[in-house]
Motif scaffolding. Structure first.
Motif, mmCIF file in Angstrom:
data_model
loop_
_atom_site.group_PDB
_atom_site.id
_atom_site.type_symbol
_atom_site.label_atom_id
_atom_site.label_comp_id
_atom_site.label_asym_id
_atom_site.label_seq_id
_atom_site.Cartn_x
_atom_site.Cartn_y
_atom_site.Cartn_z
ATOM 1 N N PHE A 1 0.849 -1.186 0.000
ATOM 2 C CA PHE A 1 0.000 0.000 0.000
ATOM 3 C C PHE A 1 0.886 1.238 0.000
ATOM 4 C CE2 PHE A 1 0.869 -0.878 4.444
ATOM 5 C CZ PHE A 1 1.120 0.372 4.988
ATOM 6 N N TYR A 2 0.269 2.371 -0.304
ATOM 7 C CA TYR A 2 0.954 3.653 -0.218
ATOM 8 C C TYR A 2 0.306 4.490 0.882
ATOM 9 C CZ TYR A 2 3.041 2.355 -4.659
ATOM 10 O OH TYR A 2 3.724 1.688 -5.638
ATOM 11 N N GLU A 3 1.061 5.470 1.349
ATOM 12 C CA GLU A 3 0.523 6.448 2.291
ATOM 13 C C GLU A 3 -0.096 7.600 1.508
ATOM 14 O OE1 GLU A 3 0.447 6.024 5.481
ATOM 15 O OE2 GLU A 3 1.933 4.437 5.847
ATOM 16 N N ALA A 4 -1.040 8.290 2.131
ATOM 17 C CA ALA A 4 -1.687 9.417 1.463
ATOM 18 C C ALA A 4 -0.663 10.462 1.035
ATOM 19 C CB ALA A 4 -2.734 10.036 2.385
ATOM 20 N N ALA A 5 0.365 10.677 1.838
ATOM 21 C CA ALA A 5 1.380 11.683 1.519
ATOM 22 C C ALA A 5 2.190 11.331 0.283
ATOM 23 C CB ALA A 5 2.309 11.871 2.717
ATOM 24 N N ASP A 6 2.175 10.057 -0.129
ATOM 25 C CA ASP A 6 2.900 9.626 -1.323
ATOM 26 C C ASP A 6 2.186 10.031 -2.608
ATOM 27 O OD1 ASP A 6 4.685 8.269 0.364
ATOM 28 O OD2 ASP A 6 3.531 6.399 0.260
ATOM 29 N N VAL A 7 0.879 10.283 -2.520
ATOM 30 C CA VAL A 7 0.016 10.360 -3.705
ATOM 31 C C VAL A 7 -0.244 11.802 -4.116
ATOM 32 C CG1 VAL A 7 -2.239 9.713 -4.657
ATOM 33 C CG2 VAL A 7 -1.057 8.164 -3.083
ATOM 34 N N LEU A 8 -0.057 12.069 -5.405
ATOM 35 C CA LEU A 8 -0.346 13.382 -5.982
ATOM 36 C C LEU A 8 -1.735 13.422 -6.625
ATOM 37 C CD1 LEU A 8 0.813 16.211 -6.780
ATOM 38 C CD2 LEU A 8 1.620 15.131 -8.893
ATOM 39 N N ALA B 1 -7.608 13.475 3.424
ATOM 40 C CA ALA B 1 -6.234 12.998 3.618
ATOM 41 C C ALA B 1 -5.205 13.897 2.939
ATOM 42 C CB ALA B 1 -6.107 11.566 3.086
ATOM 43 N N GLY B 2 -5.662 14.895 2.167
ATOM 44 C CA GLY B 2 -4.751 15.857 1.583
ATOM 45 C C GLY B 2 -4.194 15.511 0.222
ATOM 46 N N ILE B 3 -4.797 14.578 -0.513
ATOM 47 C CA ILE B 3 -4.339 14.245 -1.862
ATOM 48 C C ILE B 3 -4.698 15.410 -2.789
ATOM 49 C CG2 ILE B 3 -4.661 12.660 -3.805
ATOM 50 C CD1 ILE B 3 -5.050 10.434 -1.736
ATOM 51 N N PRO B 4 -3.718 16.015 -3.471
ATOM 52 C CA PRO B 4 -3.962 17.290 -4.162
ATOM 53 C C PRO B 4 -4.931 17.240 -5.338
ATOM 54 C CG PRO B 4 -1.614 16.971 -3.731
ATOM 55 C CD PRO B 4 -2.290 15.680 -3.430
ATOM 56 N N TYR B 5 -4.945 16.117 -6.082
ATOM 57 C CA TYR B 5 -5.769 16.063 -7.291
ATOM 58 C C TYR B 5 -6.606 14.786 -7.298
ATOM 59 C CZ TYR B 5 -2.632 19.708 -8.938
ATOM 60 O OH TYR B 5 -1.906 20.866 -9.052
ATOM 61 N N PHE B 6 -7.821 14.918 -7.841
ATOM 62 C CA PHE B 6 -8.723 13.770 -7.965
ATOM 63 C C PHE B 6 -9.445 13.849 -9.298
ATOM 64 C CE2 PHE B 6 -13.157 12.203 -7.440
ATOM 65 C CZ PHE B 6 -12.877 10.849 -7.375
ATOM 66 N N TRP B 7 -9.457 12.742 -10.047
ATOM 67 C CA TRP B 7 -10.229 12.634 -11.286
ATOM 68 C C TRP B 7 -11.298 11.573 -11.120
ATOM 69 C CZ3 TRP B 7 -5.962 11.938 -15.597
ATOM 70 C CH2 TRP B 7 -5.141 13.086 -15.620
ATOM 71 N N ARG B 8 -12.500 11.892 -11.557
ATOM 72 C CA ARG B 8 -13.579 10.911 -11.620
ATOM 73 C C ARG B 8 -13.960 10.727 -13.087
ATOM 74 N NH1 ARG B 8 -17.688 13.604 -9.799
ATOM 75 N NH2 ARG B 8 -19.121 13.420 -11.577
ATOM 76 N N VAL B 9 -13.925 9.496 -13.555
ATOM 77 C CA VAL B 9 -14.198 9.211 -14.969
ATOM 78 C C VAL B 9 -15.554 8.528 -15.082
ATOM 79 C CG1 VAL B 9 -13.348 8.117 -17.075
ATOM 80 C CG2 VAL B 9 -11.719 8.921 -15.342
ATOM 81 N N GLU B 10 -16.430 9.116 -15.877
ATOM 82 C CA GLU B 10 -17.779 8.587 -16.077
ATOM 83 C C GLU B 10 -17.957 8.156 -17.538
ATOM 84 O OE1 GLU B 10 -20.270 8.472 -13.780
ATOM 85 O OE2 GLU B 10 -19.623 9.854 -12.184
ATOM 86 N N TYR B 11 -18.890 7.240 -17.751
ATOM 87 C CA TYR B 11 -19.300 6.838 -19.103
ATOM 88 C C TYR B 11 -20.610 7.540 -19.395
ATOM 89 C CZ TYR B 11 -20.347 3.733 -23.062
ATOM 90 O OH TYR B 11 -20.626 3.222 -24.308
ATOM 91 N N GLU B 12 -20.555 8.529 -20.291
ATOM 92 C CA GLU B 12 -21.727 9.364 -20.559
ATOM 93 C C GLU B 12 -22.028 9.396 -22.054
ATOM 94 O OE1 GLU B 12 -20.897 13.188 -18.933
ATOM 95 O OE2 GLU B 12 -21.045 12.527 -16.845
#
Length: 207
Positions: A118-125, A150-161
């Motif tokens: 696993f990774y820690e939250a601080a590892d993830v961009l 948890a402070g992860i700077p970027y988040f993408w959500r991918v939908e099928y539309e």
């Protein structure tokens, strides 16, 4: 001639010969913790921990698989040398939170240990979730809330539309510890952050 009905003992094995349930099938009243994902024998692959509960992965659609392949390939090509792209690895966000994003972009030093689980939250961009019918509530609501907290700077959500992908891009607002939507991208994903990207999303039909 009809056969005689089976007795209850013939229909049901004796309790003494029943297979015992695995430990992960009967959670304690306190729920599970992040470390349990590494020590519960026989746990299904890609099991997540959310709010102390085990979440099992369902079968995925071709859209889900192709979208992950496309994003993994293009992110890996574009990522600078100090970053790495990983697919389907859990991220420990807290004692009772260890979800598994579909993709993460993380700092290269965190990926150096090939035996880590696993990774820690601080590892993830960046964390990426490709929404499926079974996971839509988690991917749209609970998991982004946890990633932001948890402070992860970027988040993408991918939908099928309407027969094509739509990528909802979010950036963390540290003042409120929540994500702000910065754009919805269809056909092409062109971004400057977290690094320069230009992805032809229509390629999923040609993978």
């Amino acid at each position: 001639m009809s056969a005689a009905p089976l007795s209850e003992s013939e229909l049901r094995p004796e309790p003494s010969v029943w297979d015992p349930l695995p430990d992960w099938a009967v959670p304690s009243v306190k729920g599970f913790v992040a470390e349990d994902l590494d020590r519960l024998p026989g746990i299904p692959p890609h099991t997540e921990l959310i709010d102390g509960n085990l979440v099992f992965v369902s079968s995925q659609t071709r859209f889900h698989t192709r979208m992950l392949s496309l994003l993994e390939r293009e992110l890996s090509k574009a990522a600078p040398d100090h970053l790495r792209v990983e697919r389907e690895m859990t991220v420990k966000l807290g004692r009772r939170q260890r979800p598994e994003p579909d993709l993460v972009v993380l700092h290269a030093h965190a990926a150096a240990d090939l035996m880590r689980t696993f990774y820690e939250a601080a590892d993830v961009l960046l964390a990426v979730e490709v929404v499926s019918e079974e996971s839509e509530e988690r991917d749209r609501k609970r998991k982004p809330f946890l990633y932001a907290e948890a402070g992860i700077p970027y988040f993408w959500r991918v939908e099928y539309e309407s027969g094509r992908p739509a990528v909802y891009v979010h950036h963390l607002d540290p003042a409120v510890r929540g994500y702000a939507l910065t754009g919805v991208h269809r056909d092409h994903l062109r971004l400057r952050l977290p690094f320069d990207l230009d992805i032809d999303l229509t390629e999923i039909t040609r993978i």
